[in-house]
Structure formats: C-alpha cells, structure tokens
Design a protein around this motif. Structure first.
Motif, PDB file in Angstrom:
ATOM      1  N   SER A  79       0.824  -1.208   0.000  1.00 67.02           N
ATOM      2  CA  SER A  79       0.000   0.000   0.000  1.00 67.02           C
ATOM      3  C   SER A  79       0.859   1.260   0.000  1.00 67.02           C
ATOM      4  O   SER A  79       0.521   2.259  -0.642  1.00 67.02           O
ATOM      5  CB  SER A  79      -0.937  -0.010   1.214  1.00 67.02           C
ATOM      6  OG  SER A  79      -0.193  -0.043   2.423  1.00 67.02           O
ATOM      7  N   ARG A  83       0.704   4.095  -2.782  1.00 67.28           N
ATOM      8  CA  ARG A  83       0.419   5.471  -2.369  1.00 67.28           C
ATOM      9  C   ARG A  83       1.477   6.440  -2.884  1.00 67.28           C
ATOM     10  O   ARG A  83       1.142   7.504  -3.424  1.00 67.28           O
ATOM     11  CB  ARG A  83       0.344   5.545  -0.844  1.00 67.28           C
ATOM     12  CG  ARG A  83       0.190   6.966  -0.323  1.00 67.28           C
ATOM     13  CD  ARG A  83       0.292   7.024   1.188  1.00 67.28           C
ATOM     14  NE  ARG A  83       0.252   8.403   1.652  1.00 67.28           N
ATOM     15  CZ  ARG A  83       0.324   8.772   2.927  1.00 67.28           C
ATOM     16  NH1 ARG A  83       0.442   7.853   3.868  1.00 67.28           N
ATOM     17  NH2 ARG A  83       0.292  10.050   3.261  1.00 67.28           N
ATOM     18  N   ASN A  84       2.743   6.086  -2.722  1.00 69.81           N
ATOM     19  CA  ASN A  84       3.821   6.957  -3.182  1.00 69.81           C
ATOM     20  C   ASN A  84       3.753   7.179  -4.689  1.00 69.81           C
ATOM     21  O   ASN A  84       3.979   8.299  -5.176  1.00 69.81           O
ATOM     22  CB  ASN A  84       5.174   6.359  -2.809  1.00 69.81           C
ATOM     23  CG  ASN A  84       5.431   6.377  -1.309  1.00 69.81           C
ATOM     24  OD1 ASN A  84       4.797   7.136  -0.578  1.00 69.81           O
ATOM     25  ND2 ASN A  84       6.332   5.527  -0.843  1.00 69.81           N
ATOM     26  N   GLU A  87       0.723   9.524  -5.457  1.00 67.81           N
ATOM     27  CA  GLU A  87       1.018  10.892  -5.049  1.00 67.81           C
ATOM     28  C   GLU A  87       2.024  11.549  -5.992  1.00 67.81           C
ATOM     29  O   GLU A  87       1.918  12.746  -6.286  1.00 67.81           O
ATOM     30  CB  GLU A  87       1.542  10.900  -3.616  1.00 67.81           C
ATOM     31  CG  GLU A  87       0.467  10.611  -2.578  1.00 67.81           C
ATOM     32  CD  GLU A  87       0.982  10.644  -1.158  1.00 67.81           C
ATOM     33  OE1 GLU A  87       0.177  10.888  -0.241  1.00 67.81           O
ATOM     34  OE2 GLU A  87       2.199  10.418  -0.965  1.00 67.81           O
ATOM     35  N   ASP A  96      -4.066  18.630  -6.227  1.00 69.89           N
ATOM     36  CA  ASP A  96      -4.084  18.472  -4.779  1.00 69.89           C
ATOM     37  C   ASP A  96      -5.097  17.401  -4.384  1.00 69.89           C
ATOM     38  O   ASP A  96      -6.106  17.184  -5.076  1.00 69.89           O
ATOM     39  CB  ASP A  96      -4.447  19.787  -4.091  1.00 69.89           C
ATOM     40  CG  ASP A  96      -3.405  20.869  -4.327  1.00 69.89           C
ATOM     41  OD1 ASP A  96      -2.214  20.506  -4.480  1.00 69.89           O
ATOM     42  OD2 ASP A  96      -3.773  22.050  -4.367  1.00 69.89           O
ATOM     43  N   ASN A  97      -4.849  16.769  -3.243  1.00 70.34           N
ATOM     44  CA  ASN A  97      -5.782  15.753  -2.752  1.00 70.34           C
ATOM     45  C   ASN A  97      -7.174  16.329  -2.526  1.00 70.34           C
ATOM     46  O   ASN A  97      -8.187  15.635  -2.715  1.00 70.34           O
ATOM     47  CB  ASN A  97      -5.264  15.141  -1.443  1.00 70.34           C
ATOM     48  CG  ASN A  97      -4.093  14.194  -1.672  1.00 70.34           C
ATOM     49  OD1 ASN A  97      -3.615  14.059  -2.794  1.00 70.34           O
ATOM     50  ND2 ASN A  97      -3.633  13.562  -0.608  1.00 70.34           N
ATOM     51  N   ALA A 114      -4.032   2.171   0.544  1.00 62.17           N
ATOM     52  CA  ALA A 114      -3.253   3.243  -0.070  1.00 62.17           C
ATOM     53  C   ALA A 114      -4.036   4.552  -0.087  1.00 62.17           C
ATOM     54  O   ALA A 114      -3.523   5.610   0.302  1.00 62.17           O
ATOM     55  CB  ALA A 114      -2.838   2.845  -1.485  1.00 62.17           C
ATOM     56  N   PHE A 115      -5.291   4.492  -0.499  1.00 62.89           N
ATOM     57  CA  PHE A 115      -6.088   5.722  -0.591  1.00 62.89           C
ATOM     58  C   PHE A 115      -6.609   6.156   0.771  1.00 62.89           C
ATOM     59  O   PHE A 115      -6.810   7.360   1.011  1.00 62.89           O
ATOM     60  CB  PHE A 115      -7.219   5.537  -1.589  1.00 62.89           C
ATOM     61  CG  PHE A 115      -6.729   5.412  -3.004  1.00 62.89           C
ATOM     62  CD1 PHE A 115      -6.206   6.503  -3.669  1.00 62.89           C
ATOM     63  CD2 PHE A 115      -6.746   4.189  -3.660  1.00 62.89           C
ATOM     64  CE1 PHE A 115      -5.721   6.392  -4.954  1.00 62.89           C
ATOM     65  CE2 PHE A 115      -6.262   4.060  -4.949  1.00 62.89           C
ATOM     66  CZ  PHE A 115      -5.748   5.167  -5.597  1.00 62.89           C
ATOM     67  N   ASP A 117      -4.848   5.903   3.496  1.00 65.14           N
ATOM     68  CA  ASP A 117      -3.695   6.607   4.068  1.00 65.14           C
ATOM     69  C   ASP A 117      -3.496   7.978   3.432  1.00 65.14           C
ATOM     70  O   ASP A 117      -2.974   8.896   4.074  1.00 65.14           O
ATOM     71  CB  ASP A 117      -2.427   5.765   3.887  1.00 65.14           C
ATOM     72  CG  ASP A 117      -2.453   4.500   4.738  1.00 65.14           C
ATOM     73  OD1 ASP A 117      -3.276   4.422   5.664  1.00 65.14           O
ATOM     74  OD2 ASP A 117      -1.657   3.577   4.455  1.00 65.14           O
ATOM     75  N   MET A 118      -3.902   8.117   2.164  1.00 65.41           N
ATOM     76  CA  MET A 118      -3.812   9.417   1.501  1.00 65.41           C
ATOM     77  C   MET A 118      -4.882  10.388   1.981  1.00 65.41           C
ATOM     78  O   MET A 118      -4.780  11.596   1.772  1.00 65.41           O
ATOM     79  CB  MET A 118      -3.946   9.250  -0.022  1.00 65.41           C
ATOM     80  CG  MET A 118      -2.739   8.671  -0.712  1.00 65.41           C
ATOM     81  SD  MET A 118      -3.023   8.454  -2.500  1.00 65.41           S
ATOM     82  CE  MET A 118      -3.350  10.149  -3.004  1.00 65.41           C
ATOM     83  N   VAL A 120      -8.043  10.191   0.874  1.00 65.57           N
ATOM     84  CA  VAL A 120      -8.856  10.435  -0.318  1.00 65.57           C
ATOM     85  C   VAL A 120      -9.992   9.415  -0.368  1.00 65.57           C
ATOM     86  O   VAL A 120      -9.770   8.227  -0.104  1.00 65.57           O
ATOM     87  CB  VAL A 120      -8.002  10.328  -1.600  1.00 65.57           C
ATOM     88  CG1 VAL A 120      -8.866  10.463  -2.847  1.00 65.57           C
ATOM     89  CG2 VAL A 120      -6.916  11.388  -1.597  1.00 65.57           C
ATOM     90  N   SER A 122     -12.430   6.709  -1.743  1.00 69.69           N
ATOM     91  CA  SER A 122     -12.284   5.733  -2.813  1.00 69.69           C
ATOM     92  C   SER A 122     -13.404   4.716  -2.722  1.00 69.69           C
ATOM     93  O   SER A 122     -13.955   4.465  -1.637  1.00 69.69           O
ATOM     94  CB  SER A 122     -10.925   5.025  -2.738  1.00 69.69           C
ATOM     95  OG  SER A 122     -10.852   4.185  -1.600  1.00 69.69           O
TER      96      SER A 122
END
Length: 245
Positions: A79, A83-84, A87, A96-97, A114-115, A117-118, A120, A122
C-alpha cells in the motif's frame, strides 16, 4: 518527408508538450476531479503497470476523460508503494488531494489502504465487485449438467439440475447481499441517487437510509458553498491587471 530522427527526437516531444499543456490547463480549471486506477500485470512481459485516469466536467457540462499515467510499478505491491506512486503522479499534474472527489479502484486490500492513508475517498469498482459475486456464488452446475437432460429436442427434466440451479441462485443472492450491502449507506452512492431525477429517494429500503442520504447531500452542498465563497474571496483580493499598451 521528416526523417525518423526528427519524428522521434523533435516531433513527438513537441506534440507531447503541447497536449500536456492543454490537459494541465483544463485540469487547473476543473473544480473537482474523479480518478480511476488499476494495477495489472502484463501477460507477455514480467512487469506491472499502474494506470491513472482523470474524469471531470467543465463549465459547459462536457465530460472529459484523460489517461494521465501508465507507469511501471517495480517491487512488491504494498500500500505504501502504491500510495507513493499515486502521489507522485498527482504532483506531476499539480492535482491536490482536496481536488480529488473520489477514486474508483479494485477491491484489493493494498489499494484500499493506499487511498485511506492518503485521506482520499475511494470506492471499489462495480464490475470487479460483480465478478467477485459470481466467483463467490458457487457451486454452480456445469453447462454439461444443464444441457444433457434436455435431449436433442429440448425435452426432459432433471431434478438434480433443478436443485443445482436453486443452490446457485441462493448463493448468488447471498454473495450480492454481502458484497453490496454497504451501497445504500455509502454517501457517494446515496447522494448520486438523490440528485438523479430518475431515482431521487424512491428506492431506499428504509427511512433511516433515506435520511442519511439527505444529510449527506446537505453536507456536500455546504462544502461546495464554502469552496465557492473561498474562491470568490481570493479573486476579490487579487489586484486588477493592467491592460497592455
């Protein structure tokens, strides 16, 4: 006719720059952007590709769909690595998020995390979820078991086949209920249903779900209004530009 060297070294890069500038201009003008992403492994080469596509509606209500990236993802598909990569893709397009409304992804745990943690929103892909329903909905009678009792002229019956079909229907219904049970209380789906003139609030299965949907819609309107006011204040603070001589 231009040479291969000119096309590869100058023609294609110039066209890429022109298209990129145009896409970036449209992305900057968009007030909200939805994304779809998928991570898949090639069947002909030992590599994995992470795809990112942007979707938005402009001021004239025209829908735009643009593939932003199709990049190789090396190493394990954790994840954090996903994510990296996402981004980095968004940073290259100055997205931007806060501008991302929702990301449509598959149902893998690494994608979900992943999302999350961002920070965002989903959602799992409907088609992928439906595929999981079909896989989970077994056991199912084989096409041979269904066709054999019918005979050459479509006559005959088979109690075992009837029982198999009933089992298949029951397990499929259980899988649908399990996989899509959240949909009615998911704010993104419920708000989309309310604002759709074909559906509005007619198909909610309980008054509580209907009320949750209306509250979610009110929150969305409030967020949009705050963003509109913030944009108006920024525009008012900018000094007027001098007209060129």
């Amino acid at each position: 006719m231009p040479s291969r060297h000119y096309i590869v070294e100058k023609g294609i890069p110039a066209l890429h720059t022109k298209v990129r500038e145009q896409v970036q201009r449209h992305l900057k003008e968009a007030t909200s952007i939805a994304l779809t992403t998928d991570l898949w492994s090639s069947g002909v080469a030992p590599m994995s590709l992470l795809i990112l596509t942007a979707h938005w509606i402009d001021s004239s209500f025209t829908l735009h769909n643009v593939v932003l990236h199709a990049s190789e993802l090396r190493g394990s598909h954790t994840s954090m690595r996903i994510r990296n990569a996402i981004e980095e893709m968004l940073a290259k397009w100055d997205i931007d998020n806060d501008k991302v409304h929702v990301v449509m992804r598959d149902n893998a745990a690494n994608m979900k995390k992943a999302f999350a943690d961002m920070g965002v929103q989903s959602l799992g892909c409907f088609a992928h979820t439906l595929q999981l329903v079909v896989i989970q909905g077994g056991p199912r009678p084989s096409m041979h078991a269904l066709c054999q009792p019918m005979g050459a002229y479509g006559e005959g019956s088979c109690e075992s086949t009837d029982a198999g079909i009933k089992t298949m229907k029951r397990t499929l219904l259980e899988a649908v209920t399990e996989r899509f049970d959240y949909a009615e209380t998911e704010p993104i789906y419920s708000v989309a249903t309310l604002v759709d003139p074909r559906y509005k609030d007619r198909f909610f299965t309980s008054p509580d779900h209907q009320e949750l949907a209306k509250e979610a819609l009110i929150r969305e309107v409030e967020i949009m209004e705050r963003k509109r006011k913030a944009g108006s204040e920024v525009s008012a603070e900018e000094p007027p530009r001098k007209s060129p001589r």
